[in-house]
Design a protein around this motif. Structure first.
Motif, PDB file in Angstrom:
ATOM      1  N   TYR A 155       0.841  -1.200   0.000  1.00  0.00           N
ATOM      2  CA  TYR A 155       0.000   0.000   0.000  1.00  0.00           C
ATOM      3  C   TYR A 155       0.876   1.249   0.000  1.00  0.00           C
ATOM      4  CZ  TYR A 155       1.157   0.307   4.977  1.00  0.00           C
ATOM      5  OH  TYR A 155       1.835   0.400   6.169  1.00  0.00           O
ATOM      6  N   GLU A 156       0.266   2.358  -0.412  1.00  0.00           N
ATOM      7  CA  GLU A 156       0.922   3.656  -0.407  1.00  0.00           C
ATOM      8  C   GLU A 156      -0.139   4.723  -0.155  1.00  0.00           C
ATOM      9  OE1 GLU A 156       2.560   6.132  -3.944  1.00  0.00           O
ATOM     10  OE2 GLU A 156       4.204   4.815  -3.301  1.00  0.00           O
ATOM     11  N   VAL A 157       0.116   5.589   0.822  1.00  0.00           N
ATOM     12  CA  VAL A 157      -0.809   6.666   1.181  1.00  0.00           C
ATOM     13  C   VAL A 157      -0.048   7.986   1.105  1.00  0.00           C
ATOM     14  CG1 VAL A 157      -2.374   7.587   2.935  1.00  0.00           C
ATOM     15  CG2 VAL A 157      -2.062   5.109   2.728  1.00  0.00           C
ATOM     16  N   SER A 158      -0.648   8.995   0.475  1.00  0.00           N
ATOM     17  CA  SER A 158       0.055  10.271   0.315  1.00  0.00           C
ATOM     18  C   SER A 158      -0.930  11.434   0.307  1.00  0.00           C
ATOM     19  CB  SER A 158       0.866  10.276  -0.987  1.00  0.00           C
ATOM     20  OG  SER A 158       0.008  10.206  -2.106  1.00  0.00           O
ATOM     21  N   ILE A 159      -0.403  12.626   0.644  1.00  0.00           N
ATOM     22  CA  ILE A 159      -1.136  13.882   0.513  1.00  0.00           C
ATOM     23  C   ILE A 159      -0.223  14.870  -0.215  1.00  0.00           C
ATOM     24  CG2 ILE A 159      -2.608  13.572   2.549  1.00  0.00           C
ATOM     25  CD1 ILE A 159      -0.695  15.323   4.125  1.00  0.00           C
ATOM     26  N   PRO A 160      -0.786  15.798  -1.001  1.00  0.00           N
ATOM     27  CA  PRO A 160       0.059  16.681  -1.826  1.00  0.00           C
ATOM     28  C   PRO A 160       0.840  17.723  -1.046  1.00  0.00           C
ATOM     29  CG  PRO A 160      -2.240  17.281  -2.050  1.00  0.00           C
ATOM     30  CD  PRO A 160      -2.219  16.010  -1.260  1.00  0.00           C
ATOM     31  N   SER A 161       0.377  18.082   0.147  1.00  0.00           N
ATOM     32  CA  SER A 161       1.056  19.117   0.924  1.00  0.00           C
ATOM     33  C   SER A 161       0.940  18.807   2.406  1.00  0.00           C
ATOM     34  CB  SER A 161       0.454  20.497   0.637  1.00  0.00           C
ATOM     35  OG  SER A 161       1.027  21.481   1.470  1.00  0.00           O
ATOM     36  N   LYS A 162       2.057  18.901   3.109  1.00  0.00           N
ATOM     37  CA  LYS A 162       2.033  18.675   4.548  1.00  0.00           C
ATOM     38  C   LYS A 162       1.253  19.764   5.261  1.00  0.00           C
ATOM     39  CE  LYS A 162       5.033  18.067   8.593  1.00  0.00           C
ATOM     40  NZ  LYS A 162       6.422  18.005   9.097  1.00  0.00           N
ATOM     41  N   ALA A 163       1.303  21.008   4.760  1.00  0.00           N
ATOM     42  CA  ALA A 163       0.606  22.133   5.377  1.00  0.00           C
ATOM     43  C   ALA A 163      -0.833  22.188   4.881  1.00  0.00           C
ATOM     44  CB  ALA A 163       1.323  23.438   5.055  1.00  0.00           C
ATOM     45  N   ILE A 164      -1.765  22.198   5.813  1.00  0.00           N
ATOM     46  CA  ILE A 164      -3.195  22.232   5.484  1.00  0.00           C
ATOM     47  C   ILE A 164      -3.834  23.337   6.320  1.00  0.00           C
ATOM     48  CG2 ILE A 164      -5.328  20.904   5.334  1.00  0.00           C
ATOM     49  CD1 ILE A 164      -3.655  18.360   5.471  1.00  0.00           C
ATOM     50  N   ALA A 165      -4.602  24.186   5.671  1.00  0.00           N
ATOM     51  CA  ALA A 165      -5.271  25.267   6.381  1.00  0.00           C
ATOM     52  C   ALA A 165      -6.469  24.734   7.151  1.00  0.00           C
ATOM     53  CB  ALA A 165      -5.722  26.346   5.402  1.00  0.00           C
ATOM     54  N   ILE A 166      -6.639  25.213   8.370  1.00  0.00           N
ATOM     55  CA  ILE A 166      -7.807  24.847   9.169  1.00  0.00           C
ATOM     56  C   ILE A 166      -9.066  25.316   8.442  1.00  0.00           C
ATOM     57  CG2 ILE A 166      -9.033  25.308  11.336  1.00  0.00           C
ATOM     58  CD1 ILE A 166      -6.345  25.442  12.716  1.00  0.00           C
ATOM     59  N   GLY A 167     -10.039  24.432   8.314  1.00  0.00           N
ATOM     60  CA  GLY A 167     -11.279  24.741   7.610  1.00  0.00           C
ATOM     61  C   GLY A 167     -11.265  24.357   6.148  1.00  0.00           C
TER      62      GLY A 167
END
Length: 543
Positions: free
Chosen positions: A275-287
């Motif tokens: 398996y592989e899990v990823s998100i495009p950016s570590k920084a995410i704005a609240i909301g």
């Protein structure tokens, strides 16, 4: 948000019909600092104290304080073997920041006495300045030659500092005719000032203004230009006080590495699944939201995808005055996904080849549920976050379940380009203590006329830059802010934002929340609109 406190006899509202503190900021009662304490410079902050008098008043001075308080108040359960099951009450509080304005009638510059050692002003130097100021011909003409000096202010109120560089001596009094008054104040906030923490259950850092009008007591040796009104001026000599809550937040600089940092985690279940899990950016704005890319590589046939669970975990640690550290973690939101027909060609969710799934994960939009990532000076409060993913599969061959777990570290930050809410604040008028009204929230940023990013993505800063915005915006650049009112401009910004997103992120299904939430507000009132209650009238202009 503010109230009056009266320490004397009689009614104060008869003479003081309006009293408020306002900060010069594009965001009402909120200062947004760009970058971490190591990146940012000292931040100049300015504002005004406004009040309206329906009758003349004799005062000693108009003072202002900005106070930041750190507070711990929670139950601690012992975790070690010796104290297992033992519950203790942890309480601690201290002032971590304080700026004072001794008299806004003579100076708009504040003096930081706690939180910035470099900003002290020598008392001897101030007295020398007072001697020079009192000897100037301008001041000499303004001071009425009486045993106790009474300084007369212009009729119908004042905008600005009426007696600049005049030393605030107790022997002076100021005669304020009825009218509207607007007294400016300014200060330079230190770069390492701790940010507001208001939603953490264990600890908080809260800032508030305290403005006070100190009235002069009657003296037999004092005269006034309006002798017949002297008794009326002294009828109530107690101080008049109002409080205002101030939020101080930090946002990421546009070149912060976390914005461009992709997070990818993978692993292998022996002889079963990769398996592989990823998100495009570590920084995410609240909301905001973020797409989660999940790839499954089955080694065996017969695996059926049943469910994907995603939880946002908040880890925090607080430190008391004795340097004792208390840490804990909570789950702020849970979301799940059970329908996969968009990604898998069969109804039952059977994995026949490499499978890619891209659900959308929603970050809570209010500071009651979640606290931004922070690492405050002295280790007072530290907050971190992770998104925990659980993938549940069932094998038709062995009739056994398989759970795949992954935890993705994320950095949650505050962005004025995203609709978010804070807690509703009320003050105890007797002592200025802050109270949060349970279950009620207020919008923090006026996003009217701006396209709110729906998905956190590395393209977001570039899109905002194209739209003429600072992303994230800088408090020091507030004078460059402008409103976009044209509907075509709004659609243009939104279209350019979507062009920078992955195709899957535009139409990807949203993980369903297991916890009911409040609908996000799309409009925030202007400063003037939000300053008045429903039945309030603006302060009168006295002629």
């Amino acid at each position: 948000m503010f109230g009056l406190k009266h320490a004397g006899n009689g009614t104060v509202r008869d003479s003081l019909v309006y009293f408020d503190v306002r900060v010069d900021s594009p965001y009402k009662d909120l200062v947004l600092i760009n970058g971490s304490p190591l990146e940012s410079n000292p931040v100049p902050m300015s504002g005004r104290v406004l009040f309206s008098l329906s009758q003349d008043m004799l005062v000693k001075r108009v003072t202002l304080k900005l106070i930041g308080k750190f507070k711990l108040d929670f139950l601690h359960m012992g975790r070690d073997k010796k104290r297992s099951g033992v519950t203790s009450i942890v309480k601690d509080h201290k002032t971590i920041f304080e700026t004072r304005w001794d008299n806004l009638l003579v100076s708009s510059q504040g003096n930081t006495v706690i939180g910035n050692d470099n900003n002290y002003v020598a008392e001897e130097g101030r007295r020398e300045l007072a001697k020079r100021s009192l000897s100037s011909p301008v001041v000499s003409r303004l001071i009425k030659k009486t045993p106790n000096h009474v300084l007369e202010l212009p009729r119908n109120g004042v905008t600005g500092t009426p007696y600049t560089d005049l030393y605030s001596d107790p022997s002076y009094a100021f005669h304020l005719p009825k009218g509207n008054y607007e007294l400016p104040f300014q200060i330079v906030l230190p770069s390492e000032i701790p940010e507001t923490i208001e939603g953490l259950q264990s600890g908080s850092i809260l800032y508030s203004f305290e403005a006070r009008i100190e009235r002069k007591r009657k003296s037999s040796s004092m005269t006034s230009l309006l002798k017949e009104d002297l008794d009326a001026l002294h009828q109530n000599h107690g101080p008049l006080t109002t409080y205002k809550y101030l939020r101080i937040f930090r946002t990421l600089s546009a070149n912060d590495m976390a914005i461009q940092q992709e997070i990818r985690i993978g692993g292998t279940c022996k002889d079963k699944m990769q398996y592989e899990v990823s998100i495009p950016s570590k920084a995410i704005a609240i909301g905001s939201t973020t797409p989660i890319q999940i790839k499954l590589f089955p080694f065996q046939k017969g695996y059926v995808l049943k469910r994907i669970n995603a939880s946002l975990l908040q880890f925090f640690a607080v430190r008391d005055s004795a340097s004792q550290i208390y840490d804990d973690q909570i789950t702020t939101t849970k979301q799940s996904m059970t329908e996969f027909t968009e990604f898998i060609d069969n109804q039952e969710g059977l994995l026949t080849d490499v499978t890619e799934i891209s659900p959308i994960f929603t970050i809570p939009d209010n500071l009651k549920k979640i606290t931004q990532d922070c690492d405050l000076r002295g280790g007072l409060i530290q907050v971190r976050h992770r998104i925990a993913i659980t993938i549940i599969l069932h094998s038709k061959t062995t009739n056994k379940s398989l759970e795949i777990k992954a935890a993705i570290p994320v950095l949650l930050y505050i962005s004025p380009l995203v609709v978010m809410k804070g807690r509703l604040v009320l003050f105890d008028n007797s002592n200025g203590n802050i109270h949060f009204r349970s279950g009620e929230l207020v919008p923090l940023f006026n996003t009217t006329g701006l396209a709110t990013p729906a998905v956190s993505d590395p393209a977001t800063p570039a899109v905002a830059a194209e739209a003429g915005l600072s992303a994230p915006p800088n408090y020091q650049e507030r004078v460059k802010d402008h409103l976009v009112n044209d509907e075509n401009a709004q659609h243009d910004v939104q279209d350019r934002h979507l062009e920078g997103l992955p195709t899957a992120a535009r139409s990807a299904p949203i993980l369903q929340s297991d916890v009911g939430g409040m609908a996000a507000s799309t409009e925030a009132p202007s400063y003037e609109q939000s300053s008045w209650q429903v039945n309030d009238e603006p302060p009168p202009i006295w002629n």
